[in-house]
Design a protein around this motif. Structure first.
Motif, mmCIF file in Angstrom:
data_model
loop_
_atom_site.group_PDB
_atom_site.id
_atom_site.type_symbol
_atom_site.label_atom_id
_atom_site.label_comp_id
_atom_site.label_asym_id
_atom_site.label_seq_id
_atom_site.Cartn_x
_atom_site.Cartn_y
_atom_site.Cartn_z
ATOM 1 N N LEU A 12 -4.469 8.164 -8.847
ATOM 2 C CA LEU A 12 -5.328 7.028 -9.175
ATOM 3 C C LEU A 12 -4.463 5.788 -9.344
ATOM 4 O O LEU A 12 -3.601 5.739 -10.218
ATOM 5 N N LEU A 13 -4.702 4.796 -8.494
ATOM 6 C CA LEU A 13 -4.001 3.525 -8.603
ATOM 7 C C LEU A 13 -5.024 2.442 -8.906
ATOM 8 O O LEU A 13 -5.847 2.107 -8.056
ATOM 9 N N GLY A 14 -5.008 1.940 -10.111
ATOM 10 C CA GLY A 14 -5.954 0.914 -10.510
ATOM 11 C C GLY A 14 -5.350 -0.468 -10.403
ATOM 12 O O GLY A 14 -4.132 -0.633 -10.488
ATOM 13 N N GLY A 15 -6.204 -1.468 -10.205
ATOM 14 C CA GLY A 15 -5.691 -2.822 -10.151
ATOM 15 C C GLY A 15 -6.739 -3.812 -9.686
ATOM 16 O O GLY A 15 -7.859 -3.432 -9.304
ATOM 17 N N SER A 16 -6.364 -5.060 -9.708
ATOM 18 C CA SER A 16 -7.261 -6.113 -9.251
ATOM 19 C C SER A 16 -7.305 -6.185 -7.730
ATOM 20 O O SER A 16 -8.310 -6.593 -7.152
ATOM 21 N N PHE A 17 -6.185 -5.841 -7.070
ATOM 22 C CA PHE A 17 -6.090 -5.938 -5.605
ATOM 23 C C PHE A 17 -6.541 -7.329 -5.160
ATOM 24 O O PHE A 17 -7.460 -7.479 -4.367
ATOM 25 N N ASN A 18 -5.826 -8.326 -5.666
ATOM 26 C CA ASN A 18 -6.245 -9.725 -5.526
ATOM 27 C C ASN A 18 -5.206 -10.568 -4.781
ATOM 28 O O ASN A 18 -4.622 -11.488 -5.370
ATOM 29 N N PRO A 19 -4.958 -10.305 -3.484
ATOM 30 C CA PRO A 19 -5.580 -9.291 -2.630
ATOM 31 C C PRO A 19 -4.735 -8.018 -2.555
ATOM 32 O O PRO A 19 -3.595 -7.987 -3.007
ATOM 33 N N ALA A 20 -5.309 -6.972 -1.938
ATOM 34 C CA ALA A 20 -4.531 -5.782 -1.604
ATOM 35 C C ALA A 20 -3.592 -6.130 -0.454
ATOM 36 O O ALA A 20 -3.858 -7.027 0.340
ATOM 37 N N HIS A 21 -2.477 -5.395 -0.349
ATOM 38 C CA HIS A 21 -1.507 -5.694 0.703
ATOM 39 C C HIS A 21 -0.710 -4.439 1.046
ATOM 40 O O HIS A 21 -0.929 -3.358 0.460
ATOM 41 N N GLY A 22 0.216 -4.599 1.983
ATOM 42 C CA GLY A 22 0.989 -3.465 2.459
ATOM 43 C C GLY A 22 1.849 -2.811 1.409
ATOM 44 O O GLY A 22 2.182 -1.628 1.517
ATOM 45 N N GLY A 23 2.216 -3.563 0.365
ATOM 46 C CA GLY A 23 2.992 -2.961 -0.712
ATOM 47 C C GLY A 23 2.192 -1.913 -1.459
ATOM 48 O O GLY A 23 2.721 -0.852 -1.821
ATOM 49 N N HIS A 24 0.900 -2.188 -1.714
ATOM 50 C CA HIS A 24 0.032 -1.182 -2.345
ATOM 51 C C HIS A 24 -0.027 0.087 -1.489
ATOM 52 O O HIS A 24 0.046 1.207 -2.006
ATOM 53 N N ARG A 25 -0.184 -0.120 -0.200
ATOM 54 C CA ARG A 25 -0.274 1.022 0.717
ATOM 55 C C ARG A 25 1.032 1.822 0.712
ATOM 56 O O ARG A 25 1.016 3.055 0.645
ATOM 57 N N ARG A 26 2.142 1.104 0.752
ATOM 58 C CA ARG A 26 3.429 1.780 0.850
ATOM 59 C C ARG A 26 3.724 2.619 -0.384
ATOM 60 O O ARG A 26 4.170 3.769 -0.276
ATOM 61 N N ILE A 27 3.498 2.064 -1.585
ATOM 62 C CA ILE A 27 3.788 2.849 -2.783
ATOM 63 C C ILE A 27 2.815 4.024 -2.919
ATOM 64 O O ILE A 27 3.174 5.083 -3.430
ATOM 65 N N SER A 28 1.584 3.847 -2.432
ATOM 66 C CA SER A 28 0.602 4.929 -2.502
ATOM 67 C C SER A 28 1.005 6.088 -1.603
ATOM 68 O O SER A 28 0.938 7.263 -2.003
ATOM 69 N N LEU A 29 1.435 5.782 -0.390
ATOM 70 C CA LEU A 29 1.837 6.838 0.536
ATOM 71 C C LEU A 29 3.131 7.495 0.083
ATOM 72 O O LEU A 29 3.316 8.708 0.241
ATOM 73 N N PHE A 30 4.017 6.696 -0.515
ATOM 74 C CA PHE A 30 5.249 7.275 -1.055
ATOM 75 C C PHE A 30 4.933 8.240 -2.193
ATOM 76 O O PHE A 30 5.459 9.356 -2.249
ATOM 77 N N ALA A 31 4.063 7.812 -3.114
ATOM 78 C CA ALA A 31 3.693 8.678 -4.238
ATOM 79 C C ALA A 31 2.976 9.925 -3.749
ATOM 80 O O ALA A 31 3.177 11.016 -4.281
ATOM 81 N N ARG A 32 2.136 9.771 -2.749
ATOM 82 C CA ARG A 32 1.408 10.930 -2.211
ATOM 83 C C ARG A 32 2.383 11.983 -1.691
ATOM 84 O O ARG A 32 2.239 13.181 -1.972
ATOM 85 N N GLU A 33 3.400 11.544 -0.954
ATOM 86 C CA GLU A 33 4.367 12.494 -0.418
ATOM 87 C C GLU A 33 5.241 13.072 -1.526
ATOM 88 O O GLU A 33 5.482 14.284 -1.571
ATOM 89 N N ALA A 34 5.697 12.219 -2.434
ATOM 90 C CA ALA A 34 6.606 12.675 -3.484
ATOM 91 C C ALA A 34 5.950 13.664 -4.438
ATOM 92 O O ALA A 34 6.602 14.580 -4.936
#
Length: 219
Positions: free
Chosen positions: A8-30
């Motif tokens: 679960l990654l919470g936030g304003s996403f104001n705006p969302a960007h590639g950094g959000h995606r990158r850390i999410s995919l990294f955490a998913r794999e790790a």
């Protein structure tokens, strides 16, 4: 049957960007997660309302940033009627009992985690994985929350999968930091939300239509 492991990654996403995606995919794999949910908040009581784009625009930016990835974008807090993260997490656990949740956040949030309502209760609800962000490591490690959480810190090499650890549990994930930030994107393009494709959006979790909300969301 193994529970579905969900970050679960919470936030304003104001705006969302590639950094959000990158850390999410990294955490998913790790952490061997099955998927990650982005909880797009109606707002944030720890951030000023000025400059906060409407929910539908922020949701649209998150959908675009998550496209093609095992990331589910949701504004479920508007459906749950929750204002604070602790209430959101408790309701999600009751609503989805077959899932095992892990709370994901950056070191920027760990640095001020002690300001969140019921932050110790959050730590007791589910394991927490913290992803390093440039410029925040020192303040995060010296924060009041880290002083309390340190006793439950685990090393990533200890097989932190979220399936076999009970809360409280904390792991700090380190990888090549991503310097992208929503603050910098807003500064470069303050009117970004005016061009967001907001029509006919549906929540990827509840399947309800997404509309603008004036309420301030959790922390």
């Amino acid at each position: 049957m193994r529970p579905v492991l969900t970050g679960l990654l919470g936030g304003s996403f104001n705006p969302a960007h590639g950094g959000h995606r990158r850390i999410s995919l990294f955490a998913r794999e790790a952490l061997a997660l099955d998927e990650v949910w982005w909880l797009v908040s109606p707002g944030n009581v720890l951030k000023p309302a000025a400059g906060m784009a409407p929910l539908d625009a922020r949701f649209a930016s998150a959908r675009k940033a998550a496209r093609g990835a095992p990331i589910r974008v949701t504004a479920v807090e508007t459906n749950l009627g929750t204002r604070y993260t602790i209430d959101t997490l408790r309701k999600l656990k009751r609503r989805y009992p077959k899932r095992r949740f892990i709370w994901l956040m950056g070191t920027d949030n760990l640095a001020q985690f002690h300001r969140w309502r019921g932050w110790r209760k959050i730590a007791r609800e589910m394991p927490i994985a913290v992803v390093a962000r440039p410029g925040y490591d020192a303040s995060a490690l010296a924060s009041p929350a880290m002083a309390w959480l340190r006793r439950w810190r685990r090393q990533h090499s200890q097989n932190f999968t979220g399936a076999n650890w009970s809360a409280p549990a904390l792991v700090i994930l380190r990888f090549d930091p991503d310097a992208r930030s929503a603050t910098a994107l807003r500064a470069a393009d303050p009117e970004w939300h005016c061009r967001a494709p907001i029509l006919h959006q549906r929540d990827m979790l509840t399947h309800r239509p997404i509309t603008t909300s004036a309420g301030m969301g959790p922390r």
